[in-house]
Design an enzyme around this catalytic site. Structure first.
Site, PDB file in Angstrom:
ATOM      1  N   ASN A   9       0.861  -1.260  -0.060  1.00 26.13           N
ATOM      2  CA  ASN A   9       0.046   0.022   0.030  1.00 26.13           C
ATOM      3  C   ASN A   9       0.970   1.110  -0.073  1.00 26.13           C
ATOM      4  O   ASN A   9       1.635   1.597   0.964  1.00 26.13           O
ATOM      5  CB  ASN A   9      -0.837  -0.249   1.241  1.00 26.13           C
ATOM      6  CG  ASN A   9      -1.704   1.191   1.358  1.00 26.13           C
ATOM      7  OD1 ASN A   9      -1.811   2.193   0.512  1.00 26.13           O
ATOM      8  ND2 ASN A   9      -2.400   1.388   2.769  1.00 26.13           N
ATOM      9  N   LYS A  11       0.022   4.157  -0.246  1.00 24.54           N
ATOM     10  CA  LYS A  11      -0.669   5.405   0.406  1.00 24.54           C
ATOM     11  C   LYS A  11      -0.461   6.610  -0.595  1.00 24.54           C
ATOM     12  O   LYS A  11      -0.484   6.581  -1.622  1.00 24.54           O
ATOM     13  CB  LYS A  11      -0.093   5.634   1.694  1.00 24.54           C
ATOM     14  CG  LYS A  11      -0.379   4.311   2.633  1.00 24.54           C
ATOM     15  CD  LYS A  11      -0.100   4.614   4.112  1.00 24.54           C
ATOM     16  CE  LYS A  11       0.119   3.167   4.866  1.00 24.54           C
ATOM     17  NZ  LYS A  11      -0.052   3.520   6.184  1.00 24.54           N
ATOM     18  N   HIS A  95      -9.454   0.829   5.369  1.00 25.47           N
ATOM     19  CA  HIS A  95      -8.005   1.047   6.067  1.00 25.47           C
ATOM     20  C   HIS A  95      -8.349   1.928   6.939  1.00 25.47           C
ATOM     21  O   HIS A  95      -9.290   2.940   7.139  1.00 25.47           O
ATOM     22  CB  HIS A  95      -7.053   1.710   4.939  1.00 25.47           C
ATOM     23  CG  HIS A  95      -5.676   1.633   5.607  1.00 25.47           C
ATOM     24  ND1 HIS A  95      -5.274   2.301   6.418  1.00 25.47           N
ATOM     25  CD2 HIS A  95      -4.553   0.852   5.143  1.00 25.47           C
ATOM     26  CE1 HIS A  95      -3.999   2.078   6.501  1.00 25.47           C
ATOM     27  NE2 HIS A  95      -3.879   1.368   5.983  1.00 25.47           N
ATOM     28  N   GLU A  97      -6.735   4.405   8.091  1.00 17.74           N
ATOM     29  CA  GLU A  97      -6.792   5.742   7.946  1.00 17.74           C
ATOM     30  C   GLU A  97      -7.927   6.398   7.204  1.00 17.74           C
ATOM     31  O   GLU A  97      -8.252   7.465   7.322  1.00 17.74           O
ATOM     32  CB  GLU A  97      -5.498   6.061   6.777  1.00 17.74           C
ATOM     33  CG  GLU A  97      -4.261   5.801   7.585  1.00 17.74           C
ATOM     34  CD  GLU A  97      -2.901   5.361   6.952  1.00 17.74           C
ATOM     35  OE1 GLU A  97      -3.107   5.270   5.786  1.00 17.74           O
ATOM     36  OE2 GLU A  97      -1.980   4.873   7.624  1.00 17.74           O
ATOM     37  N   GLU A 167      -4.936  -5.450  10.713  1.00 17.70           N
ATOM     38  CA  GLU A 167      -3.936  -4.516  10.857  1.00 17.70           C
ATOM     39  C   GLU A 167      -4.435  -3.808  12.310  1.00 17.70           C
ATOM     40  O   GLU A 167      -5.149  -2.735  12.524  1.00 17.70           O
ATOM     41  CB  GLU A 167      -4.276  -3.503   9.886  1.00 17.70           C
ATOM     42  CG  GLU A 167      -3.765  -3.860   8.513  1.00 17.70           C
ATOM     43  CD  GLU A 167      -3.385  -2.882   7.749  1.00 17.70           C
ATOM     44  OE1 GLU A 167      -2.266  -2.917   7.201  1.00 17.70           O
ATOM     45  OE2 GLU A 167      -3.775  -1.814   7.418  1.00 17.70           O
ATOM     46  N   GLY A 173       2.685   1.806  10.816  1.00 15.60           N
ATOM     47  CA  GLY A 173       3.566   2.918  10.493  1.00 15.60           C
ATOM     48  C   GLY A 173       4.252   3.324  11.975  1.00 15.60           C
ATOM     49  O   GLY A 173       5.038   4.435  11.904  1.00 15.60           O
ATOM     50  N   SER A 213       3.762  -2.572  10.385  1.00 19.06           N
ATOM     51  CA  SER A 213       5.024  -2.641  10.598  1.00 19.06           C
ATOM     52  C   SER A 213       5.686  -3.866  10.302  1.00 19.06           C
ATOM     53  O   SER A 213       6.754  -4.437  10.540  1.00 19.06           O
ATOM     54  CB  SER A 213       5.440  -2.276  11.911  1.00 19.06           C
ATOM     55  OG  SER A 213       5.411  -0.837  12.340  1.00 19.06           O
ATOM     56  N   GLY A 234       2.703  -1.211   4.273  1.00 21.48           N
ATOM     57  CA  GLY A 234       2.937   0.296   4.078  1.00 21.48           C
ATOM     58  C   GLY A 234       4.331   0.624   3.842  1.00 21.48           C
ATOM     59  O   GLY A 234       4.942   0.304   2.428  1.00 21.48           O
TER      60      GLY A 234
END
Ligand code: PEP
Length: 255
Positions: A9, A11, A95, A97, A167, A173, A213, A234
């Site tokens: 991903n 992003k 997701h 986010e 996740e 992250g 991560s 990510g």
């Protein structure tokens, strides 16, 4: 047998020129790579470029989001048909986010998953708990509700087309990843929950990824777990060297 699936991903990273460079680099590095299905998920502006760069290779392309309507006055949104036309086979849905910054609800996630399937796209549906929820021992309560809601509009026959990404939000992250055993425990629970909704045989076909991560150094321990079928990555998917190392480090014989 569930084929492992590892998705990168990107992003809101990479201009089209940078995306082309990364996609071409990965395509060259991974010519002989067969162990997992690999999905590149660039920003919408670079999907066409990346799809062109990987055409004729085994690399697949995905979108990071969609809106469920086919067309209309929805400024800024992208329809499932538009993603499909650009060459996407997958789309990430829900997701954390998107749930956090853009207030997507479980109901939105269910509608988006339905729209994806209706247009021949495989949804990669993200679920995950916050650190506070984990500390309050609410992981199963939270994840169970997210999974049931996300699968509410999916039929049992469609299970093999659906991917769920577990996740934990505190691991995204942050460099703080879940232990492989904890991830296996939650992912086993996700499969049991899915079997309540879709049936046991169908839940056995559902692919479930871990995300949070994931790096070349830790991917193998996740892939060695019985219920973990891949990863949503990510940061470590943003460089040819890191992502291709991660894909090779993931390989578990006899999976
Ligand atoms: C993600 O964006 O889904 C993710 C897991 O990010 P990272 O690998 O950087 O934690």
């Amino acid at each position: 047998m569930r084929k492992p699936i590892i998705a990168g991903n990107w992003k809101m990273h990479k201009t089209t020129a940078q995306a082309r460079e990364l996609a071409c680099g990965l395509a060259a590095e991974l010519v002989d790579y067969k162990w997992a299905e690999v999905v590149l998920v660039p920003p919408a502006t670079a999907i066409a470029t990346v799809a062109g760069a990987v055409a004729g290779t085994k690399l697949a392309v995905g979108g990071q989001n969609l809106f469920w309507e086919e067309e209309g006055a929805y400024t800024g949104e992208i329809s499932p048909g538009m993603l499909q036309e650009l060459g996407c086979a997958y789309v990430i849905i829900g997701h954390s986010e998107r749930r956090g910054y853009f207030h997507e609800t479980d109901e939105d996630v269910a509608r988006k998953a339905r729209a994806a399937l209706d247009h021949g796209l495989s949804p990669i549906i993200c679920v995950g708990e916050t650190l506070a929820q984990r500390e309050e021992n609410k992981v199963e309560e939270v994840i169970g509700a997210q999974v049931k809601a996300a699968l509410a509009k999916v039929s049992p026959e469609e299970a093999a087309k659906v991917v769920i990404a577990y996740e934990p939000i505190w691991a995204i992250g942050t460099g703080r990843s879940s232990s492989a055993e904890d991830a296996q425990q939650v992912i086993g629970f996700i499969r049991r929950t899915a079997s309540e909704v879709l049936g046991e045989k169908q839940a056995a076909e559902l692919r479930i990824q871990y995300g949070g991560s994931v790096k070349p150094e830790n991917i193998h321990q996740y892939m060695a777990q019985s219920d973990i079928d891949g990863a949503l990555v990510g940061g470590a998917s943003l460089s040819t060297q890191q992502f291709s190392s991660l894909l090779r480090a993931a390989i578990v014989e006899e999976k």
